[in-house]
Design an enzyme around this catalytic site. Structure first.
Site, PDB file in Angstrom:
ATOM      1  N   CYS A 108     -17.062  30.778  36.672  1.00 46.42           N
ATOM      2  CA  CYS A 108     -17.351  29.888  35.536  1.00 46.42           C
ATOM      3  C   CYS A 108     -16.125  29.063  35.165  1.00 46.42           C
ATOM      4  O   CYS A 108     -14.991  29.397  35.518  1.00 46.42           O
ATOM      5  CB  CYS A 108     -17.835  30.710  34.340  1.00 46.42           C
ATOM      6  SG  CYS A 108     -16.553  31.748  33.593  1.00 46.42           S
ATOM      7  N   CYS A 199      24.267   8.905  38.012  1.00 49.30           N
ATOM      8  CA  CYS A 199      24.755   9.477  36.750  1.00 49.30           C
ATOM      9  C   CYS A 199      26.272   9.563  36.735  1.00 49.30           C
ATOM     10  O   CYS A 199      26.857  10.086  35.776  1.00 49.30           O
ATOM     11  CB  CYS A 199      24.151  10.861  36.532  1.00 49.30           C
ATOM     12  SG  CYS A 199      24.783  12.125  37.677  1.00 49.30           S
ATOM     13  N   CYS A 204      29.565  17.060  46.936  1.00 55.86           N
ATOM     14  CA  CYS A 204      29.462  17.206  48.399  1.00 55.86           C
ATOM     15  C   CYS A 204      28.033  17.594  48.751  1.00 55.86           C
ATOM     16  O   CYS A 204      27.509  18.574  48.231  1.00 55.86           O
ATOM     17  CB  CYS A 204      30.452  18.272  48.882  1.00 55.86           C
ATOM     18  SG  CYS A 204      30.216  18.746  50.607  1.00 55.86           S
ATOM     19  N   CYS A 217      34.550  22.171  53.443  1.00 56.37           N
ATOM     20  CA  CYS A 217      33.844  23.014  52.465  1.00 56.37           C
ATOM     21  C   CYS A 217      34.376  24.442  52.447  1.00 56.37           C
ATOM     22  O   CYS A 217      34.429  25.076  51.391  1.00 56.37           O
ATOM     23  CB  CYS A 217      32.344  23.029  52.766  1.00 56.37           C
ATOM     24  SG  CYS A 217      31.558  21.406  52.638  1.00 56.37           S
ATOM     25  N   CYS A 257      66.856  46.175  26.984  1.00 55.07           N
ATOM     26  CA  CYS A 257      67.371  47.447  27.482  1.00 55.07           C
ATOM     27  C   CYS A 257      66.436  48.060  28.525  1.00 55.07           C
ATOM     28  O   CYS A 257      65.291  47.652  28.673  1.00 55.07           O
ATOM     29  CB  CYS A 257      67.597  48.417  26.338  1.00 55.07           C
ATOM     30  SG  CYS A 257      66.075  49.091  25.628  1.00 55.07           S
ATOM     31  N   CYS A 266      50.172  58.515  26.455  1.00 55.10           N
ATOM     32  CA  CYS A 266      51.166  59.000  27.409  1.00 55.10           C
ATOM     33  C   CYS A 266      52.534  59.168  26.735  1.00 55.10           C
ATOM     34  O   CYS A 266      53.114  60.256  26.740  1.00 55.10           O
ATOM     35  CB  CYS A 266      51.263  58.045  28.594  1.00 55.10           C
ATOM     36  SG  CYS A 266      52.507  58.508  29.821  1.00 55.10           S
ATOM     37  N   CYS A 271      63.360  55.292  32.665  1.00 56.84           N
ATOM     38  CA  CYS A 271      64.311  54.205  32.955  1.00 56.84           C
ATOM     39  C   CYS A 271      63.616  53.121  33.769  1.00 56.84           C
ATOM     40  O   CYS A 271      62.969  53.414  34.787  1.00 56.84           O
ATOM     41  CB  CYS A 271      65.511  54.756  33.721  1.00 56.84           C
ATOM     42  SG  CYS A 271      66.633  53.471  34.362  1.00 56.84           S
TER      43      CYS A 271
END
Length: 527
Positions: A108, A199, A204, A217, A257, A266, A271
């Site tokens: 239908c 535009c 590329c 490329c 220093c 930690c 040094c």
């Protein structure tokens, strides 16, 4: 400005695409003696390739009809009853409320509309719409879409059909600029992949990145990936930090220093020089702010590997920074030049025309100069990516490349300064100036050819056959890079370039710190 190659593509507006699409449908319909609706279905199935349609059709028409869904006779023979049952909702309707595709399965109007609308809203797959009966592969053409789909869905279907003509065709692509609805039809085998859309976006054709001739490329892909990857962050960390001896987190030294304290949790104190615990340091190690232990250990070779890695990272970072800064600077200069070009076209040309009583048509030399500046900035930008991946051991090629790059950059700087700085006095003038004609001659001379291009790069570099202008410099550079710097002897003899190094440097004086200095402290192997 186009270097060496002619335009090899056509920019298509929407009306151009529709016209081409209609022409293709007409051609297939005429040759195969089928309806336009059937021709459109065939073309979509074979990605809008007329030759593929013809080849397949004349090879085995029955197989094509079966695979595409173009039935030449009904599968279901409808009775002559006044009412028929819809195959979806199973309600009974008068015959004029029941519609069938070529297969004859009855549905239908309401169920057809719902089925078509749902499929269209699911996406471009609606272009391959088939009969709603699960066992049937009969194609549903645009004639039934126009008859049964709501107005908004018809527009969507037409848009999908238009886009498929571009996206399914190997010779056409949409311009990748945001919001642009132009397409490009590209002529294969033209030599250059650079495309300029209406535009104003340049890209590329092959990789759809921004236009990057003369760099290939693959190089562009590696360069963009490097700019966006974490590799340079790691190089910076290696070059400017050391790992905490306890938790191994990288730490940057930001005070004078050598006493370092790692961040919580930690908090290990060590040094900076020898990475030993700070509690072990005192007078016997040379004092709290000088570590003799490090110097002794270094002489014994204890730190050779870590120092070597840090030095390599630092050199790699410096080399990358050298090329990236110049690549980015030329990109920034190009963006500024584009803005200046727009300002010139919309405001300054009219003002100059009024001040100097000159028609705008005679001021095109200014626009030409700015267009050339924009294009040359783009080319120069990508030569720095090329230089970054040029192997260090190819010294002759590198020297030749840096000479060409330096000459091109020097010429471009002269042109850019003339168009940007010297033009301002005439824009700000109160009336006509006698010096304007001299400025015209100078700017036009820097922009255009002043002789025929010599096809030999070496000859054009060393033989004074013409006045050197910006375009000549850049055509030398573009051609040399596209030839893989083939004019350089593989064993290091670069004609007169190698034997006259001082002359090369003096000729490239306009590119101080740029083309002539490229990769001075390089180490190869960066990705």
């Amino acid at each position: 400005m186009c270097f060496l190659f002619q335009k090899s593509y056509t920019v298509l507006k929407e009306e151009d695409i529709l016209h081409r699409q209609e022409d293709d449908v007409t051609r297939v319909s005429t040759v195969l003696s089928i309806s336009r609706v059937a021709a459109s279905i065939l073309l979509r199935h074979y990605n809008w390739s007329i030759s593929k349609v013809h080849d397949a059709w004349f090879a085995d028409e029955d197989a094509v009809r079966k695979s595409v869904g173009l039935l030449d006779k009904q599968v279901v023979q409808l009775s002559n009853a006044r009412e028929l049952t819809c195959g979806i909702c199973f309600d009974t309707f008068p015959c004029d409320k029941i519609i069938s595709a070529a297969c004859g399965h009855p549905f239908c109007n309401t169920c057809w509309s719902g089925y078509i609308s749902t499929t269209i809203n699911d996406g471009p797959g609606c272009l391959m719409l088939r009969c709603p009966d699960p066992s049937c592969q009969a194609a549903v053409g645009q004639d039934m879409i126009n008859l049964l789909a709501p107005g908004g869905d018809k527009d969507k279907y037409s848009r999908y059909l238009l886009r498929s003509y571009i996206e399914d065709n190997r010779k056409t692509k949409w311009c990748p600029a945001p919001g642009c609805e132009y397409a490009i039809d590209f002529a294969a085998g033209s030599g250059s992949f650079d495309v300029s859309c209406l535009c104003s976006h340049n890209f590329c054709w092959n990789c759809v990145e921004e236009a990057h001739r003369p760099v290939d490329c693959g190089t562009v892909t590696k360069w963009i990936l490097k700019n966006s990857a974490e590799s340079e962050n790691m190089n910076w960390i290696l070059a400017n930090s050391k790992p905490c001896p306890k938790c191994k987190r990288p730490i940057e030294k930001n005070q004078g220093c050598m006493h370092m304290t790692c961040t919580p949790p930690c908090k290990f104190e060590f040094c900076w020089l020898c990475l030993g615990a700070w509690s072990d340091h005192g007078e016997r190690t040379g004092g709290f702010y000088a570590c003799n232990r490090y110097e002794a250990a270094k002489q014994e070779g204890a730190y050779d590997e870590s120092e070597r890695r840090r030095e390599m990272a630092k050199n790699s970072l410096e080399r990358y920074t050298h090329y990236y800064e110049r690549w980015a600077s030329n990109q920034s200069s190009r963006q500024k030049a584009l803005a200046d070009l727009h300002q010139m076209q919309t405001v300054h040309l009219e003002k100059l025309s009024d001040i100097h009583c000159t028609p705008e048509s005679q001021l095109k030399f200014i626009t030409e100069a700015w267009l050339q500046i924009v294009e040359c900035r783009r080319v120069l930008k990508w030569t720095y990516a090329y230089g970054f991946y040029l192997h260090e051991h190819e010294q002759a090629k590198r020297q030749f490349f840096e000479y060409l790059q330096g000459e091109a950059e020097s010429g471009l700087e002269r042109l850019h300064q003339c168009a940007e700085k010297e033009l301002q006095q005439f824009i700000a003038a109160d009336g006509p100036s006698k010096e304007f004609d001299e400025f015209r001659t100078k700017l036009a001379g820097l922009t255009r050819y002043s002789c025929n291009y010599n096809t030999s790069i070496k000859a054009s570099l060393y033989t004074p056959t013409c006045n050197s202008v910006t375009k000549n410099y850049f055509e030398n550079l573009v051609r040399a890079l596209e030839n893989g710097l083939a004019d350089v002897d593989s064993h290091g003899a670069c004609s007169k370039t190698t034997s006259s190094k001082n002359a090369v440097v003096s000729k490239g004086k306009g590119s101080k710190g740029k083309g002539g200095k490229t990769g001075g402290s390089s180490k190869n192997g960066d990705d």
